[in-house]
Scaffold this motif. Sequence first.
Motif, PDB file in Angstrom:
ATOM      1  N   GLN A  43      20.584 -48.038  -4.544  1.00 25.85           N
ATOM      2  CA  GLN A  43      20.955 -48.834  -5.291  1.00 25.85           C
ATOM      3  C   GLN A  43      21.748 -50.273  -5.125  1.00 25.85           C
ATOM      4  O   GLN A  43      21.252 -51.720  -4.580  1.00 25.85           O
ATOM      5  N   LYS A  44      22.721 -49.738  -3.508  1.00 29.05           N
ATOM      6  CA  LYS A  44      23.417 -50.296  -2.423  1.00 29.05           C
ATOM      7  C   LYS A  44      22.211 -51.590  -1.598  1.00 29.05           C
ATOM      8  O   LYS A  44      22.329 -52.628  -0.886  1.00 29.05           O
ATOM      9  N   VAL A  45      21.695 -50.191  -1.435  1.00 22.86           N
ATOM     10  CA  VAL A  45      20.017 -51.254  -0.494  1.00 22.86           C
ATOM     11  C   VAL A  45      19.430 -52.785  -1.082  1.00 22.86           C
ATOM     12  O   VAL A  45      19.595 -53.685  -0.915  1.00 22.86           O
ATOM     13  N   ALA A  46      19.221 -52.432  -2.056  1.00 21.05           N
ATOM     14  CA  ALA A  46      18.335 -53.544  -3.091  1.00 21.05           C
ATOM     15  C   ALA A  46      19.235 -54.554  -2.913  1.00 21.05           C
ATOM     16  O   ALA A  46      18.625 -55.372  -2.978  1.00 21.05           O
ATOM     17  N   GLY A  47      20.678 -54.675  -2.972  1.00 21.69           N
ATOM     18  CA  GLY A  47      21.457 -55.713  -3.451  1.00 21.69           C
ATOM     19  C   GLY A  47      22.616 -55.887  -2.383  1.00 21.69           C
ATOM     20  O   GLY A  47      22.720 -56.901  -2.470  1.00 21.69           O
ATOM     21  N   VAL A  48      22.051 -55.537  -0.626  1.00 18.90           N
ATOM     22  CA  VAL A  48      22.531 -55.673   0.127  1.00 18.90           C
ATOM     23  C   VAL A  48      21.984 -55.651   1.361  1.00 18.90           C
ATOM     24  O   VAL A  48      22.057 -56.967   1.581  1.00 18.90           O
ATOM     25  N   CYS A  49      21.732 -54.590   1.574  1.00 23.10           N
ATOM     26  CA  CYS A  49      20.610 -54.736   3.184  1.00 23.10           C
ATOM     27  C   CYS A  49      19.351 -55.246   3.328  1.00 23.10           C
ATOM     28  O   CYS A  49      18.446 -55.407   3.833  1.00 23.10           O
ATOM     29  N   GLN A  50      17.962 -55.052   1.846  1.00 28.58           N
ATOM     30  CA  GLN A  50      17.125 -55.384   2.162  1.00 28.58           C
ATOM     31  C   GLN A  50      16.297 -56.287   2.373  1.00 28.58           C
ATOM     32  O   GLN A  50      15.404 -56.814   3.312  1.00 28.58           O
ATOM     33  N   ALA A  51      17.667 -58.112   2.297  1.00 31.14           N
ATOM     34  CA  ALA A  51      16.852 -59.105   2.684  1.00 31.14           C
ATOM     35  C   ALA A  51      16.991 -58.815   4.418  1.00 31.14           C
ATOM     36  O   ALA A  51      15.970 -59.496   4.924  1.00 31.14           O
ATOM     37  N   ASP A  80      12.202 -50.236   2.818  1.00 33.98           N
ATOM     38  CA  ASP A  80      11.718 -49.377   3.328  1.00 33.98           C
ATOM     39  C   ASP A  80      11.879 -49.195   4.332  1.00 33.98           C
ATOM     40  O   ASP A  80      11.562 -48.599   5.612  1.00 33.98           O
ATOM     41  N   GLY A  81      13.019 -50.349   5.408  1.00 34.35           N
ATOM     42  CA  GLY A  81      13.930 -49.546   5.870  1.00 34.35           C
ATOM     43  C   GLY A  81      13.142 -50.460   7.497  1.00 34.35           C
ATOM     44  O   GLY A  81      13.428 -50.068   8.826  1.00 34.35           O
ATOM     45  N   LEU A  82      12.141 -50.695   7.374  1.00 32.19           N
ATOM     46  CA  LEU A  82      11.115 -51.577   8.147  1.00 32.19           C
ATOM     47  C   LEU A  82      11.725 -53.382   7.909  1.00 32.19           C
ATOM     48  O   LEU A  82      11.035 -54.228   7.903  1.00 32.19           O
ATOM     49  N   SER A  83      11.806 -53.457   9.289  1.00 30.16           N
ATOM     50  CA  SER A  83      12.651 -55.634   8.805  1.00 30.16           C
ATOM     51  C   SER A  83      11.512 -56.142   8.791  1.00 30.16           C
ATOM     52  O   SER A  83      10.959 -55.702   9.785  1.00 30.16           O
ATOM     53  N   LYS A  84      11.511 -56.669   8.991  1.00 33.37           N
ATOM     54  CA  LYS A  84      10.988 -57.907   8.997  1.00 33.37           C
ATOM     55  C   LYS A  84      11.492 -59.198   9.434  1.00 33.37           C
ATOM     56  O   LYS A  84      10.351 -60.491  10.018  1.00 33.37           O
ATOM     57  N   PRO A 100      17.724 -54.923  12.881  1.00 37.40           N
ATOM     58  CA  PRO A 100      17.098 -53.549  13.073  1.00 37.40           C
ATOM     59  C   PRO A 100      16.401 -52.562  12.232  1.00 37.40           C
ATOM     60  O   PRO A 100      16.654 -52.503  11.030  1.00 37.40           O
ATOM     61  N   ASN A 101      15.159 -52.079  12.700  1.00 38.17           N
ATOM     62  CA  ASN A 101      14.930 -50.978  11.622  1.00 38.17           C
ATOM     63  C   ASN A 101      15.131 -49.944  11.499  1.00 38.17           C
ATOM     64  O   ASN A 101      16.430 -49.052  12.465  1.00 38.17           O
ATOM     65  N   LEU A 102      15.658 -49.313  10.061  1.00 36.23           N
ATOM     66  CA  LEU A 102      16.516 -48.285  10.149  1.00 36.23           C
ATOM     67  C   LEU A 102      15.974 -46.553   9.198  1.00 36.23           C
ATOM     68  O   LEU A 102      16.530 -46.337   9.214  1.00 36.23           O
ATOM     69  N   ALA A 103      14.691 -47.415   8.767  1.00 37.66           N
ATOM     70  CA  ALA A 103      14.019 -46.483   8.699  1.00 37.66           C
ATOM     71  C   ALA A 103      13.860 -44.835   9.584  1.00 37.66           C
ATOM     72  O   ALA A 103      13.944 -44.947  10.608  1.00 37.66           O
ATOM     73  N   GLY A 104      14.631 -43.445   8.930  1.00 35.24           N
ATOM     74  CA  GLY A 104      14.717 -42.647   9.585  1.00 35.24           C
ATOM     75  C   GLY A 104      15.574 -42.932  11.249  1.00 35.24           C
ATOM     76  O   GLY A 104      15.871 -41.394  11.598  1.00 35.24           O
ATOM     77  N   GLN A 105      16.451 -43.304  11.371  1.00 32.50           N
ATOM     78  CA  GLN A 105      17.729 -43.660  11.866  1.00 32.50           C
ATOM     79  C   GLN A 105      18.398 -42.214  11.925  1.00 32.50           C
ATOM     80  O   GLN A 105      18.678 -41.505  10.428  1.00 32.50           O
ATOM     81  N   ILE A 106      19.068 -41.899  12.624  1.00 34.12           N
ATOM     82  CA  ILE A 106      20.167 -40.851  12.617  1.00 34.12           C
ATOM     83  C   ILE A 106      21.537 -41.341  11.044  1.00 34.12           C
ATOM     84  O   ILE A 106      21.683 -41.842  11.776  1.00 34.12           O
ATOM     85  N   GLU A 107      21.547 -40.388  10.691  1.00 32.98           N
ATOM     86  CA  GLU A 107      22.620 -40.696   9.001  1.00 32.98           C
ATOM     87  C   GLU A 107      24.106 -41.197  10.026  1.00 32.98           C
ATOM     88  O   GLU A 107      24.838 -41.500   9.366  1.00 32.98           O
ATOM     89  N   ASN A 108      24.327 -40.216  11.009  1.00 35.48           N
ATOM     90  CA  ASN A 108      25.274 -40.221  11.760  1.00 35.48           C
ATOM     91  C   ASN A 108      26.148 -41.382  11.865  1.00 35.48           C
ATOM     92  O   ASN A 108      26.430 -42.194  12.772  1.00 35.48           O
ATOM     93  N   TYR A 109      24.376 -41.850  13.196  1.00 34.22           N
ATOM     94  CA  TYR A 109      24.147 -42.580  13.911  1.00 34.22           C
ATOM     95  C   TYR A 109      25.304 -44.256  12.886  1.00 34.22           C
ATOM     96  O   TYR A 109      25.727 -45.196  13.319  1.00 34.22           O
ATOM     97  N   LEU A 110      23.996 -43.978  11.966  1.00 32.43           N
ATOM     98  CA  LEU A 110      24.427 -45.385  10.720  1.00 32.43           C
ATOM     99  C   LEU A 110      25.850 -45.226  10.521  1.00 32.43           C
ATOM    100  O   LEU A 110      25.907 -46.744  10.252  1.00 32.43           O
ATOM    101  N   VAL A 111      26.350 -44.213   9.640  1.00 30.40           N
ATOM    102  CA  VAL A 111      27.856 -44.310   9.101  1.00 30.40           C
ATOM    103  C   VAL A 111      28.425 -44.774  10.168  1.00 30.40           C
ATOM    104  O   VAL A 111      29.739 -46.369  10.574  1.00 30.40           O
TER     105      VAL A 111
END
Length: 122
Positions: A44-52, A57-61, A66-77
């Motif tokens: 829900q947060k991604v839909a409002g803030v990050c998707q643009a 799907d975490g695959l940047s156009k 950067p693409n974020l799909a499948g990235q390591i959770e601790n790294y993203l935090v």
Amino acid sequence: MVNDRPARAHRTGAPLFLAGWLGLSLTMGVVHPASAGDRQAGRQKVAGVCQACHGMDGLSKNPEAPNLAGQIENYLVKAITEYREGIRKNESMNIVAKELSDDDIANIATYYSSLEIEVIPP
């Protein structure tokens, strides 16, 4: 001359690898997956803030994001927190991350890290 020293097993890089991994884990603040953020809240947060920039799907156009799909959770935090605190510098990310709570960051990281990507060999 006789060698009186006992035979030693062949050393591998395993002890160094484990020591390095442990050190990295401690500095990144390991988050146990079971206690990580809420995937649905993250979506829900991604839909409002990050998707643009990063896509649902975490695959940047956008070639600048950067693409974020499948990235390591601790790294993203860690990365998002550092953008929020101004440690990492990116004009867009510093503005967006400033509005995120710790829970928001954990939820976003959980969501993007949960997305599976498929690599197809050429």
